[in-house]
Design an enzyme around this catalytic site. Structure first.
Site, PDB file in Angstrom:
ATOM      1  N   ASP A  11      65.090 -43.529 -52.822  1.00 34.61           N
ATOM      2  CA  ASP A  11      64.246 -43.733 -51.636  1.00 34.61           C
ATOM      3  C   ASP A  11      63.918 -42.388 -50.990  1.00 34.61           C
ATOM      4  O   ASP A  11      64.815 -41.555 -50.788  1.00 34.61           O
ATOM      5  CB  ASP A  11      65.002 -44.638 -50.648  1.00 34.61           C
ATOM      6  N   ILE A  12      62.644 -42.165 -50.677  1.00 32.62           N
ATOM      7  CA  ILE A  12      62.247 -40.891 -50.064  1.00 32.62           C
ATOM      8  C   ILE A  12      62.769 -40.847 -48.628  1.00 32.62           C
ATOM      9  O   ILE A  12      62.630 -41.825 -47.879  1.00 32.62           O
ATOM     10  CB  ILE A  12      60.712 -40.733 -50.084  1.00 32.62           C
ATOM     11  N   GLU A  59      58.243 -46.659 -50.481  1.00 28.51           N
ATOM     12  CA  GLU A  59      58.673 -45.322 -50.906  1.00 28.51           C
ATOM     13  C   GLU A  59      59.965 -45.422 -51.699  1.00 28.51           C
ATOM     14  O   GLU A  59      60.756 -44.508 -51.757  1.00 28.51           O
ATOM     15  CB  GLU A  59      58.839 -44.408 -49.686  1.00 28.51           C
TER      16      GLU A  59
END
Lengths: 544, 128
Positions: free
Chosen positions: A421-422, A464
């Site tokens: 996950d960003i 994301e």
């Protein structure tokens, strides 16, 4: 034991990986021979070298395509023919020799791409060997420095070797080196009209045109200059990259699969030969009642169907195929001696997409099949893949995880699941806007795609969030690979107007113990991801 | 009625040898003996007693056509079909290979997924 078809695919991938490793030894050798050829003092010294080179090329031409390196095979074939002609003449053509040598030395660029392979053993090695397959070199002509720099930087982040040029003279100097794979020209550049007018659709280098006006005349000029893509300003960089990717995947893609259904075996084999010579994979079915088995086993991308067959007419067979939703996307082309237009139309009304009339020239056959196949593959990619990243969509990657986990349980091999996950992505979107956020997502997607193996599956799980499954890979190995990717990602510089910024991601990795279900593994990976976030982000955690 | 079980494959490129063997064994269910040279094929052919022979055309030393002419003294190619595999296919070459006694020419690069079917289809034309 795994499903036999999948098992075969795996073994083929393994062989392809071995072939790729062999190329890594053979191609530098060939390149050295090419260099010697260039330095040879006279024809008597050149001929034996040329003979040795040609033998190598012949082997490559015959083998590379089998392992999925179609572009390499084609180029080797072309060079083999050129070398053969010189051997036959007893003399090299001095004016073409430098280009010939340069092409030989560039063969390894084609070997880095495509290939069906990843490997299962030895794993760590396979990851390390997988540098950047996306090393295509892009030259950009752009007068506006802000735009030029931002295109250059973004494409670099996406994994291309991009270089921006402000003046046409600089660009020409670069092009003279013949080491560019694609060209992007801003049609608003003062030198653009002249440059574009000088090109034709036959000019070799793939071209993308960007333009401030979206009108018909501008697009027509682009087409006439041989452009394969046209993008309007303000530039959407992910769609620019999409166009590049489409371009290169068409060049480097797997051969098209074509099924010919014709009771005339001789004729069908003749068609097959013609298409195979153009690097398509062809199967011939001469018994209409078995066509569904062929469809299921071979999954053709185009179907060539004889209209008149003894037990079942072509249009009837086409209707049967259309009963099955799985084959709706496969174009059907009729082959027929029927020249009566109204009867052709009737056949098309029942089912089918196109008609070619026998006798058909080789070129017409190749063109009809190729254009349909290309279109079918584009559509099929567009439907199956996430439009921003080109990765699998949520449902598909989940399915892939289930499939790999089930296989890991059967084969008792380690398999790892990664959830990623960003960090602080919402802030990126809020501060810089969604288009910039999209660039970040896409850069990470490309990085992952480049660094993971072909046998790994990768999908965009949420906004994301990414999910990957790495078969035959221990948790430690997976953590090591993802950690390297994490470090690389934090070094990427993103640009929003005049501002520059960096991003990071957190990841959770879990290795299957051979008992958990896919759902349990996803949950564990998610927990590890949560621990990584909780522990300060920008890190990779292995589930314990 | 003859049955296709054993295939002798003569090819000097080990990568191609491996992929053909895998494809023919897994997809075709055949038993495959791979030889690296024409000479090896001549040594092995009678012991292995193949039903079908696949011959690469361009090999160092004894090439495919030369191997075929020697093989003809050892096996009955009316019963044991021989197919050439080659990357170069000009129509006149195919004709020339046929005159030597080959049944078919399989174009390289071949597709591993369809090789077994191609072989079977050549076989069934001879024995069908």
């Amino acid at each position: 034991m795994a499903d036999p078809a999948a098992e075969l695919q795996r073994q083929l991938q393994l062989l392809a990986e071995q072939f790729r490793q062999r190329l890594q030894r053979d191609l530098p050798e060939l390149s050295a021979q090419a260099e010697a050829l260039g330095k040879a003092a006279n024809e008597a010294a050149r001929q034996p070298l040329l003979l040795a080179i040609r033998q190598q090329l012949h082997k490559l031409a015959g083998s590379a395509g089998t392992f999925g390196f179609a572009a390499l095979g084609e180029q080797a074939r072309r060079l083999e023919q050129q070398g053969g002609a010189w051997l036959y003449a007893g003399q090299c053509d001095g004016s073409q020799l430098p280009a010939f040598i340069a092409d030989l030395q560039r063969l390894s660029a084609l070997a880095g791409n495509a290939g069906p392979g990843g490997s299962s053993e030895p794993l760590a090695l396979a990851f390390e060997n997988r540098r950047t397959p996306l090393d295509q070199r892009i030259a950009i002509l752009e007068e506006d420095p802000v735009q030029g720099q931002s295109v250059e930087l973004t494409l670099q982040n996406f994994g291309y070797q991009a270089r921006w040029y402000a003046s046409a003279a600089e660009l020409s100097a670069r092009l003279a080196q013949q080491d560019v794979d694609a060209l992007i020209i801003d049609s608003d550049h003062s030198a653009a009209p002249e440059l574009l007018a000088g090109r034709t659709s036959q000019s070799g280098l793939p071209l993308l045109v960007i333009s401030s006006s979206n009108d018909f005349a501008s697009q027509l000029r682009a087409v006439r200059a041989g452009a394969v893509g046209f993008l309007c300003k303000p530039l959407n960089l992910p769609s620019l990259e999409n166009a590049l990717q489409r371009l290169f995947s068409l060049q480097q893609g797997q051969p098209y699969r074509v099924l010919i259904v014709d009771d005339d075996l001789e004729l069908a084999n003749r068609y097959a030969l013609v298409l195979r010579q153009h690097h398509m994979h062809v199967q011939v079915c001469h018994e209409p009642s078995t066509v569904l088995e062929y469809m299921a086993r071979f999954a053709p991308e185009v179907l060539l169907l004889d209209v008149q067959m003894p037990d079942c007419e072509g249009p009837e067979l086409a209707q049967i195929i259309r009963f099955n939703d799985d084959w709706l996307r496969v174009p059907i082309i009729y082959l027929s001696a029927e020249t009566d237009l109204s009867r052709q139309m009737q056949a098309l009304l029942r089912a089918g997409d196109d008609f070619v009339t026998k006798p058909i020239s080789d070129n017409a056959l190749i063109t009809s099949v190729f254009s349909r196949a290309q279109r079918a593959r584009q559509l099929s990619n567009a439907l199956a893949r996430d439009s921003l990243t080109g990765l699998l969509k949520h449902a598909d990657i989940k399915e892939q995880v289930s499939y790999e986990v089930a296989r890991a349980i059967r084969s008792r091999r380690p398999t790892s699941v990664v959830m990623l996950d960003i960090d602080h992505f919402k802030q990126v979107n809020d501060q810089h806007g969604h288009p910039i956020g999209d660039n970040v997502i896409r850069a990470l997607a490309n990085l992952l795609r480049q660094r993971l193996r072909k046998i790994d599956s990768l999908g965009r799980y949420g906004g994301e969030e990414f999910l990957a499954v790495l078969p035959d890979c221990s948790g430690e190995q997976a953590q090591k690979v993802i950690e390297e990717i994490r470090q690389h990602f934090t070094r990427l510089t993103f640009q929003a107007g005049q501002q520059q910024f960096h991003c990071s991601f957190s990841a959770g990795v879990v290795q299957s113990n051979g008992e958990q279900s896919a759902g349990e593994l996803l949950h564990l990976a998610d927990q590890a991801l949560y621990a990584a976030k909780h522990g300060g982000r920008n890190q990779v955690r292995l589930a314990v | 009625m003859a049955e296709l079980k054993r295939i002798l494959h003569v090819e000097d490129d080990r990568s191609i040898q491996a992929v053909a063997k895998l494809a023919l064994e897994t997809l075709g269910g055949f038993e495959v003996l791979s030889c690296l040279s024409g000479q090896e094929a001549l040594d092995q052919v009678q012991g292995f007693n193949p039903d079908f022979i696949l011959l690469d055309v361009m090999m160092p030393g004894m090439d495919g056509p030369a191997t075929l002419s020697k093989l003809r003294e050892l096996v009955d190619i009316e019963q044991v079909p021989v197919a050439f595999m080659t990357a170069k296919v000009q129509p006149q070459e195919i004709e020339q290979y046929r005159q030597l006694g080959a049944r078919e020419v399989i174009v390289k690069p071949f597709d591993p997924m369809t090789l077994a079917a191609q072989v079977r289809s050549i076989w069934s034309r001879v024995h069908g």
